[in-house]
Design a protein around this motif. Structure first.
Motif, short mmCIF file in Angstrom:
data_model
loop_
_atom_site.label_atom_id
_atom_site.label_comp_id
_atom_site.label_asym_id
_atom_site.label_seq_id
_atom_site.Cartn_x
_atom_site.Cartn_y
_atom_site.Cartn_z
N THR A 9 1.14 -0.82 -0.19
CA THR A 9 -0.25 -0.22 -0.40
C THR A 9 1.11 1.24 0.43
OG1 THR A 9 0.06 0.16 2.58
CG2 THR A 9 -1.59 -1.15 1.07
N PRO A 10 1.22 1.91 -0.67
CA PRO A 10 1.43 3.47 -0.38
C PRO A 10 1.73 3.81 1.39
CG PRO A 10 -0.36 3.88 -1.88
CD PRO A 10 -0.67 2.43 -1.18
N GLU A 11 0.72 3.62 2.27
CA GLU A 11 0.96 3.83 3.35
C GLU A 11 2.63 3.05 3.63
OE1 GLU A 11 -2.62 5.20 2.30
OE2 GLU A 11 -1.62 3.15 2.41
N GLY A 84 13.75 -11.92 -11.92
CA GLY A 84 14.58 -12.27 -10.91
C GLY A 84 15.07 -11.10 -9.28
N TYR A 85 14.21 -9.83 -9.54
CA TYR A 85 14.02 -8.50 -9.13
C TYR A 85 13.45 -8.71 -7.90
CZ TYR A 85 17.19 -6.15 -11.86
OH TYR A 85 18.05 -5.75 -12.63
N ASP A 86 13.51 -8.58 -6.47
CA ASP A 86 12.09 -8.53 -5.99
C ASP A 86 11.72 -7.05 -5.97
OD1 ASP A 86 11.10 -8.69 -3.31
OD2 ASP A 86 13.10 -8.29 -2.03
N ALA A 87 10.59 -7.14 -6.92
CA ALA A 87 9.90 -6.59 -6.61
C ALA A 87 8.46 -6.36 -6.74
CB ALA A 87 9.56 -6.12 -8.48
N THR A 88 7.78 -4.53 -6.30
CA THR A 88 6.44 -4.48 -5.68
C THR A 88 5.66 -3.96 -5.67
OG1 THR A 88 7.85 -5.25 -3.29
CG2 THR A 88 5.60 -4.90 -3.52
N ASN A 89 4.70 -3.85 -6.31
CA ASN A 89 3.74 -3.14 -7.30
C ASN A 89 2.99 -2.27 -6.34
OD1 ASN A 89 2.04 -1.11 -9.20
ND2 ASN A 89 1.19 -2.82 -8.70
N MET A 90 3.30 -0.85 -6.15
CA MET A 90 2.45 0.13 -4.91
C MET A 90 1.63 0.66 -5.66
SD MET A 90 2.76 4.15 -2.91
CE MET A 90 2.89 4.56 -4.83
N VAL A 91 0.15 -0.04 -4.71
CA VAL A 91 -1.76 -0.46 -5.19
C VAL A 91 -2.28 1.31 -5.25
CG1 VAL A 91 -1.94 -3.06 -5.05
CG2 VAL A 91 -1.98 -0.83 -2.98
N GLY A 92 -2.69 0.84 -6.16
CA GLY A 92 -2.82 2.75 -6.49
C GLY A 92 -2.66 3.83 -6.88
N ALA A 96 -2.93 7.72 -5.44
CA ALA A 96 -3.09 7.30 -3.33
C ALA A 96 -2.12 7.51 -2.53
CB ALA A 96 -3.67 5.20 -3.59
N TRP A 97 -1.76 8.09 -3.56
CA TRP A 97 0.17 8.67 -2.67
C TRP A 97 -0.70 9.37 -1.19
CZ3 TRP A 97 4.16 7.24 -1.12
CH2 TRP A 97 5.34 6.84 -0.31
N PRO A 98 -0.45 9.27 0.06
CA PRO A 98 -0.97 9.75 0.74
C PRO A 98 0.08 11.06 1.48
CG PRO A 98 -0.11 8.25 2.01
CD PRO A 98 0.00 8.39 0.73
N GLY A 99 1.29 10.69 0.85
CA GLY A 99 2.70 12.36 1.28
C GLY A 99 3.49 13.03 0.16
N LYS A 100 4.20 13.76 0.89
CA LYS A 100 4.66 14.83 0.26
C LYS A 100 5.25 14.49 -1.37
CE LYS A 100 7.32 16.36 3.68
NZ LYS A 100 8.59 17.05 4.23
#
Length: 103
Positions: A9-11, A84-92, A96-100
């Protein structure tokens, strides 16, 4: 094989960045979207440029993929996972990004 990618998640991603984890955040949007606002720690590599710029990524560090809504970054995450990368998708995505953000 089913299209399975890791998701965050973005959080959760924001917490990793705040804790100073040694990770890579790659934004696969186009430059004009990037200029509208992006995660300060992110690096811009548009989706279509990813295969040609794959050597800019460190295969030893986790990679978190970001786009506008999560669709392009999902494709990029699948691509990197297959390599072969340790890749992760940020959903939204950035919607959906709550940060700066930086512009």
């Amino acid at each position: 094989m089913e299209d399975q990618v890791k998701e965050i998640t973005p959080e959760q991603l924001m917490a990793k960045l705040e804790q100073g984890e040694d990770i890579q955040v790659i934004d696969v949007r186009e430059p004009e979207e990037w200029n509208e606002g992006h995660i300060p720690q992110a690096k811009l590599i548009p989706l279509m440029s990813l295969p040609a710029r794959i050597d800019e990524l460190d295969v030893e560090k986790p990679v978190y993929m970001v786009c506008r809504s999560g669709a392009r970054s999902h494709r990029a995450t699948q691509y990197l996972t297959d390599l072969g990368y340790d890749a992760t998708n940020m959903v939204g995505g950035m919607l959906a990004w709550p940060g700066k953000v930086e512009q």
